[in-house]
Design a protein around this motif. Structure first.
Motif, mmCIF file in Angstrom:
data_model
loop_
_atom_site.group_PDB
_atom_site.id
_atom_site.type_symbol
_atom_site.label_atom_id
_atom_site.label_comp_id
_atom_site.label_asym_id
_atom_site.label_seq_id
_atom_site.Cartn_x
_atom_site.Cartn_y
_atom_site.Cartn_z
ATOM 1 N N TYR A 177 -7.971 65.307 16.472
ATOM 2 C CA TYR A 177 -9.284 65.568 17.081
ATOM 3 C C TYR A 177 -10.019 66.579 16.216
ATOM 4 O O TYR A 177 -9.502 67.667 15.924
ATOM 5 C CB TYR A 177 -9.119 66.118 18.496
ATOM 6 N N GLY B 221 -16.430 65.956 17.068
ATOM 7 C CA GLY B 221 -16.044 65.439 18.368
ATOM 8 C C GLY B 221 -15.298 64.121 18.296
ATOM 9 O O GLY B 221 -15.087 63.461 19.309
ATOM 10 N N ASP C 207 -12.107 61.691 17.936
ATOM 11 C CA ASP C 207 -10.685 61.667 18.280
ATOM 12 C C ASP C 207 -10.118 60.414 17.625
ATOM 13 O O ASP C 207 -10.311 59.299 18.123
ATOM 14 C CB ASP C 207 -10.525 61.614 19.798
ATOM 15 N N GLY D 138 -7.116 68.091 26.304
ATOM 16 C CA GLY D 138 -8.512 68.006 25.923
ATOM 17 C C GLY D 138 -9.041 69.294 25.334
ATOM 18 O O GLY D 138 -8.289 70.249 25.092
ATOM 19 N N LYS E 54 -18.722 70.071 30.033
ATOM 20 C CA LYS E 54 -18.727 69.806 28.594
ATOM 21 C C LYS E 54 -17.312 69.623 28.031
ATOM 22 O O LYS E 54 -17.147 69.420 26.829
ATOM 23 C CB LYS E 54 -19.439 70.941 27.865
ATOM 24 N N ILE F 230 -13.998 67.855 26.913
ATOM 25 C CA ILE F 230 -13.745 66.539 26.323
ATOM 26 C C ILE F 230 -12.268 66.209 26.516
ATOM 27 O O ILE F 230 -11.392 66.956 26.085
ATOM 28 C CB ILE F 230 -14.105 66.518 24.841
#
Length: 430
Positions: free
Chosen positions: A80, A85, A87, A409, A423, A425
């Motif tokens: 990641y 952003g 992955d 995450g 926000k 992820i």
């Protein structure tokens, strides 16, 4: 076609690695390139001076401020990239379908699979021009290039070390283990030691071992026996490895009185099941050790303390007995320099200050200044949003609950402390 190209990109079909330097910790770097018809954004992954965290709770993740290298729920290695952003699957073959390969029982390749499945499931360290990883079944330790190819066997950890946690310093691989079975050493045909499982023992044997990534030497740092013996917490800070050894002096008894073939000590046979379990719990103890990675010296910092919650920080560590209403802060020389009037429940890895959840405020995460004991930051975490495991610089990694799924995450540290959990992820779950 355009949609297919974008889909392939987002699955991680192509990215390149490069290296960067760090004076204080591992040298780690990678560059991910997304190829698309319209855009070609790039993101440079590099380790800041704060270094990295090998985090068991993040799917054996190798975490830096700029990236996370982790295994997904199907044991596939992912990377990641914080800046973009993205992955992505840790794979460089544009035509790869990212499926697991097949081998015969003798190890011959029947069907070649995606290389992202060939790193096993323990932590993989990305450092400089190399990846480092271990096959926990054979104990073999490997290095490879940054793409995971051109692999080289560095050596082996003895097979009696059935690792339950693998982590790294900049120059060494460490593993902790615990077993209730006797491990018997035999000599193979070529004279090399082989290990077989013997009888079940009343007490556990636990330990911590080191494998030097430069010269391939193996060192047993620590070994101890006891009921429920385990290395329960560990942390590398600079050239020192700090760890907690937990144990008790009474064998386990289940709530129904079953001791699974082991004898209750004579002096406790008159106790009821409830009294015995309470007595056993009261006898849980722990030690805190300091292992100097450079010199090999092992020093006891705290000894024969009540079983406690521990959080190892940058220049100190915090301990708390559950329900005590106190948290003690210690220098690594064993000096207790401050006492807080609340109880640490669980610590969060941090490159600065003490961060954790405390029993008095179970829904809050606090940052405590180790010098003054003052509260620097606090945020209330609603249920089923996020729980932090590691905060490195401007990045926060943890357990994320989002869109009906739960897993590892990322969220920026600023968004975390500001309570902007929307926000967060979530890493890919298949």
């Amino acid at each position: 076609m355009k949609h297919r190209i974008r889909q392939m990109v987002l699955l991680g079909t192509c990215f390149m690695l490069c290296a960067c330097k760090s004076d204080t910790n591992a040298t780690t770097g990678a560059q991910i390139t997304e190829s698309d018809v319209e855009t070609t954004p790039t993101s440079q992954i590099s380790v800041a001076d704060r270094g990295f965290d090998c985090n068991y709770y993040m799917r054996n993740g190798f975490l830096t401020e700029d990236m996370a290298l982790y295994h997904d729920n199907h044991e596939r290695l992912q990377i990641y990239d914080v800046k973009s952003g993205l992955d992505l699957v840790f794979c460089f073959d544009p035509g790869c379908e990212h499926e697991r390969g097949q081998k015969s029982h003798t190890g011959e390749v029947i069907k070649k699979g995606c290389i992202a499945y060939e790193f096993f499931t323990d932590t993989v360290m990305l450092q400089g021009d190399n990846c480092y990883f271990m096959d926990r079944f054979s104990g073999e330790v490997y290095s490879s290039d940054q793409r995971g190819e051109n692999r080289r066997l560095l050596g082996r950890i003895p097979t009696y070390v059935q690792a339950n946690n693998v982590f790294f310093s900049k120059d060494a691989l460490f593993a902790t283990y615990s077993t209730q079975y006797e491990m018997i050493e035999l000599k193979g045909e070529n004279g090399e030691p082989q290990w077989v499982i013997g009888e079940k023992q009343a007490v556990d044997t636990c330990g911590l071992v080191r494998f030097d990534l430069k010269d391939g030497t193996f060192t047993e740092v620590f070994r101890e026996q006891g009921y429920n013996a385990m290395v329960s917490q560990r942390e590398i800070r600079g050239d020192h490895l700090y760890f907690q050894y937990s144990y008790t002096d009474l064998p386990y008894m289940a709530p129904d009185g079953n001791m699974f073939g082991f004898e209750c000590p004579e002096e406790f046979k008159d106790l009821s099941v409830e009294e015995y379990i309470a007595e056993r719990y009261s006898r849980f103890k722990m030690r805190i050790y300091d292992y100097d990675i450079a010199t090999g010296e092992l020093v006891t910092i705290l000894d024969n303390e009540p079983i406690i919650n521990v959080c190892f920080c940058k220049d100190f560590f915090a301990t708390a007995v559950s329900g005590s209403g106190k948290t003690k802060l210690y220098r690594y020389n064993g000096e207790c320099f401050r006492e807080l009037n609340y109880t640490l429940f669980r610590g969060v890895w941090s490159d600065d200050h003490l961060i954790g959840v405390f029993e008095e405020w179970p829904n809050d995460c606090l940052m405590i200044d180790e010098t003054t004991g003052d509260e620097l930051k606090r945020v209330t975490i609603p249920r089923n949003t996020i729980f932090p495991y590691s905060i490195i610089g401007e990045s926060c990694y943890g357990s994320v609950h989002k869109d009906g799924t739960s897993g590892s995450g990322y969220i920026s540290a600023d968004d975390f402390w500001n309570g902007d959990f929307s926000k967060a992820i979530a890493f890919k779950v298949r």
